[in-house]
Enzyme design. Sequence first.
Site, short mmCIF file in Angstrom:
data_model
loop_
_atom_site.label_atom_id
_atom_site.label_comp_id
_atom_site.label_asym_id
_atom_site.label_seq_id
_atom_site.Cartn_x
_atom_site.Cartn_y
_atom_site.Cartn_z
N LYS A 101 64.61 -3.80 -63.41
CA LYS A 101 63.35 -3.45 -62.55
C LYS A 101 62.04 -4.26 -62.33
O LYS A 101 61.87 -4.88 -63.14
CB LYS A 101 62.68 -2.03 -63.03
CG LYS A 101 63.69 -0.85 -63.21
CD LYS A 101 63.05 0.17 -63.77
CE LYS A 101 64.17 1.08 -64.06
NZ LYS A 101 63.85 2.38 -64.87
N SER A 133 69.99 6.37 -56.14
CA SER A 133 70.64 5.70 -57.25
C SER A 133 70.69 4.22 -57.12
O SER A 133 69.95 3.47 -56.28
CB SER A 133 72.11 6.28 -57.29
OG SER A 133 72.60 5.67 -56.14
N LEU A 134 71.21 3.47 -58.18
CA LEU A 134 71.02 2.02 -58.29
C LEU A 134 72.44 1.34 -57.78
O LEU A 134 73.35 2.05 -58.13
CB LEU A 134 70.68 1.68 -59.87
CG LEU A 134 69.57 2.12 -60.30
CD1 LEU A 134 69.52 1.90 -61.70
CD2 LEU A 134 68.41 1.62 -59.53
N CYS A 163 97.53 31.35 -71.07
CA CYS A 163 98.41 32.47 -71.24
C CYS A 163 97.56 33.73 -71.39
O CYS A 163 97.15 33.81 -72.50
CB CYS A 163 99.44 31.99 -72.43
SG CYS A 163 100.50 33.36 -72.97
N GLU A 211 66.40 10.87 -67.74
CA GLU A 211 67.69 10.88 -67.97
C GLU A 211 67.89 12.09 -69.19
O GLU A 211 67.37 11.78 -70.27
CB GLU A 211 68.40 10.06 -68.34
CG GLU A 211 69.87 9.71 -68.00
CD GLU A 211 70.15 9.45 -66.57
OE1 GLU A 211 69.12 9.34 -65.82
OE2 GLU A 211 71.25 9.56 -66.24
N LYS A 256 70.50 1.46 -69.68
CA LYS A 256 70.80 2.56 -69.03
C LYS A 256 71.56 3.85 -69.78
O LYS A 256 72.67 3.41 -70.34
CB LYS A 256 71.75 1.69 -67.98
CG LYS A 256 72.23 3.04 -66.72
CD LYS A 256 72.94 2.29 -65.60
CE LYS A 256 72.88 3.21 -64.45
NZ LYS A 256 73.80 4.06 -64.65
N ASP A 303 58.29 22.47 -92.92
CA ASP A 303 58.83 23.45 -91.98
C ASP A 303 58.02 24.73 -92.20
O ASP A 303 57.83 25.60 -91.26
CB ASP A 303 60.26 23.69 -92.47
CG ASP A 303 61.01 22.37 -91.94
OD1 ASP A 303 60.43 21.47 -91.32
OD2 ASP A 303 62.18 22.55 -92.35
N ARG A 346 68.86 16.19 -59.86
CA ARG A 346 69.11 15.22 -58.76
C ARG A 346 69.61 15.90 -57.48
O ARG A 346 69.33 15.48 -56.33
CB ARG A 346 70.14 14.02 -59.05
CG ARG A 346 69.90 12.92 -58.07
CD ARG A 346 70.75 11.65 -58.58
NE ARG A 346 70.68 10.77 -57.60
CZ ARG A 346 71.74 10.82 -56.58
NH1 ARG A 346 72.48 11.64 -56.49
NH2 ARG A 346 71.57 9.68 -55.55
N GLU A 370 65.77 -2.57 -69.43
CA GLU A 370 66.13 -1.64 -70.39
C GLU A 370 67.51 -0.87 -70.42
O GLU A 370 68.16 -1.31 -69.62
CB GLU A 370 65.01 -0.47 -70.26
CG GLU A 370 65.28 0.00 -68.82
CD GLU A 370 63.95 1.17 -68.39
OE1 GLU A 370 63.14 0.80 -68.98
OE2 GLU A 370 64.21 1.67 -67.27
S1 IVH Z 1 66.01 3.62 -62.82
C1 IVH Z 1 66.28 4.45 -57.90
N1 IVH Z 1 66.54 3.43 -65.23
O1 IVH Z 1 71.11 5.75 -63.59
C2 IVH Z 1 66.76 5.10 -59.28
N2 IVH Z 1 68.04 4.61 -64.04
O2 IVH Z 1 72.76 4.74 -61.25
C3 IVH Z 1 66.07 4.49 -60.38
N3 IVH Z 1 69.82 5.99 -65.22
O3 IVH Z 1 70.27 7.84 -61.00
C4 IVH Z 1 66.51 4.78 -61.63
N4 IVH Z 1 68.95 4.91 -67.03
O4 IVH Z 1 69.59 8.67 -63.37
C5 IVH Z 1 66.79 4.17 -64.11
N5 IVH Z 1 66.73 3.08 -67.57
C6 IVH Z 1 67.28 3.85 -66.38
C7 IVH Z 1 68.43 4.61 -66.49
C8 IVH Z 1 68.75 5.24 -65.12
C9 IVH Z 1 70.12 5.78 -66.64
C10 IVH Z 1 70.45 6.68 -64.25
C11 IVH Z 1 69.61 7.28 -63.18
C12 IVH Z 1 70.17 6.89 -61.87
C13 IVH Z 1 71.22 6.10 -62.30
C14 IVH Z 1 71.53 5.29 -61.25
#
Ligand code: IVH
Length: 682
Positions: free
Chosen positions: A299, A86-87, A435, A183, A124, A35, A145, A122
């Site tokens: 994916k 989004s997914l 209050c 994220e 989420k 440090d 976003r 992976e």
């Molecule tokens: S791929 C087309 N991978 O979840 C969007 N998203 O519900 C492709 N998220 O908007 C996103 N972990 O913000 C991807 N390993 C991950 C993720 C992830 C969290 C979030 C992301 C996305 C949302 C979708």
Amino acid sequence: MPAKQDPAARAAELRDEIARHDQAYYVQQKPTISDRAYDELYRELRELEAAHPELATPDSPTRRVGNELPEGSKFPTVAHRRPMLSLDNTYSEEEVRHFEQETVRKRLAKAGVAEAPEFAVELKIDGTAVSLWYERGLFVKGLTRGDGVRGEDITANLRTIREIPLRLRAKGEPPAFVELRGEVYLPRSEFARINAQREEQGLETFVNPRNAAAGTLKQKNPKAVAERRLGVFVHTPGSFEGVAFERYHLFLETVRAWGLPVNPHRRVCKDAGEILAFIAEYDMPRRTYDYDTDGIVIKVDQLALHETLGTTAKSPRYAIAYKYKPEEAETTVLDIEAHVGKTGVLTPRARFEPVFVAGTTVTYASLHNQDEIDRKDIRIGDRVTIEKAGEIIPQVVRVLVEKRRGDPPKYRLPEACPVCGTATVRREDEVALRCPNARCPGRFRERIVYFAGRGCMDIEALGEKMVDKLIAAGLLKDLPDIYRLERAKLLELERTGEKSIDNLLANIEASKRNDLARLLAGLNMPHVGTRNAELLAEHFETLDALRKAGVEELEAVEGVGPVMAQALVDYFADPDERARVDGLVAAGLNTKSLTAKVRKQAAASGGAFAGKVFVLTGDLGKYSREEASKLIKDRGGKTASSVSAKTDYVLAGEKAGSKLKKAEQLGVKVIDLEAFEKLLAE
Ligand code: IVH
């Protein structure tokens, strides 16, 4: 520093070296430098830049934390290079199989693609999505976003996240342009630390780490963002110029080499069977990580096939999310109570029929505020499902409206303070109802209970019940009254024996000798919980010095930002607070830091604890956290709330959780109580 080196070359060298150490420390969690040596590099660079302002490039580590946005301003919005989609969510094995077979394989076959798809699988991350732009390797812009088409420009806030390199560590010429998406999350340990601190300060607590992360990124003051240790994981290729990728998993490897964090829990799978195995395998371990995850993302690994598969209006066809089922329980809301905190904030709290969930019986949950109640439409008598945020704090997930009987009235926080009857108010920019009466007996009660409580003055016999009794008898109106209690008057109290009165008076008398840090913690100064109280006490050494300090002097203290510094100055200027503090001083309370001196000596002593950083976790048996922490500090050691590469020891009691895991991951020395006591005896 080599005397004759050209300042520009030296500055570049320093920036590069610091960035490498940042990367080693924050991303790989393997520090490559002490440090102190790091601080020296940093100081040299700052001095060099001060002497040669033209050398201060935008990627300089000295420029991480920028200025506050002007009051009333909004973040400008910027169009995303490509929409941020989004997914689609799935919740079952069948849906995962359907995705693999129908959405992906069949469509690809129809499109005449012979190549077999592979699947990158992976975690989420339950955080908030951001887009990061790098131009010729330099971090130039960061967006939320937003509505998916335009995002808010939160570059200044993202720059404070030390896991985000200000310059990509590209080998050779960096690509002309890259946009990475990922994220941002708040580690659970940080969430717990921040909420504990907010609770101590009477501020509203965050509902969960995700809200806290999103809220933090929308702060107008980057300094406030820098104080919360946000993390990030990159998970999506945005758009590129001058670089291309064939496979998603290779994209991640490159991102990692560029110096950005990529979540390590991932795998390339060949088919639904392998995907489902991954899903099953991670359901338990993910709960021990220091960040929230709510599922798995699947994916197609070949990026060219993303184009072939295309997207629907809102989500891509090449990816899907599988959501884990959270551990939930069902119960009934027996009542909703509005509790007045010591700063006047009214917090609605649900009382439940006791129910067992994730390891403990739950009877109460904070409903946070009116907005939260309205959003979930929680009413008295409702059947609700509850879960634990970050596996710790119980909260209502949703109301089971179908089980509602009749149409019970909607709950509204009272328009008048339930204690003093003053009309409640909502400050601009705040969700909380308060209050506003600074002399509300409800607030005094909470302040007294807090002042006398553990971590503050620790007047054991002055618990909530005794406080209520003394208030009812008219003997206790404000903090200094504690020290004006007379034995004869106390003897008149009903159902209170002589013995317990003598005990109370002895406890009160003893509390006068407490360390200054305890007194400061008990005063309920804005932003000052036990930790900040210690820092202030150790820095200023006397109450008098602290009271006289100006904003600038306060800002010089570790952990004190401009907001807190100003709030402290305002606190000591307030006539009521001044009178209160004067009253306590007149009662003969100790106003000096006893520990500052002792600890300085101990730290210089070279003993087993000198300069060592401890993290405490689990049940420490006969020691409370505070006691163990004091033992360490009095011997010249330090304590920290989360495990990092800077930790020397993790003291792990029974049922130690994620901190122990983290220690093992980082190779930090873990000791049990027995070993701790051996160290104490040394
Ligand atoms: S791929 C087309 N991978 O979840 C969007 N998203 O519900 C492709 N998220 O908007 C996103 N972990 O913000 C991807 N390993 C991950 C993720 C992830 C969290 C979030 C992301 C996305 C949302 C979708």
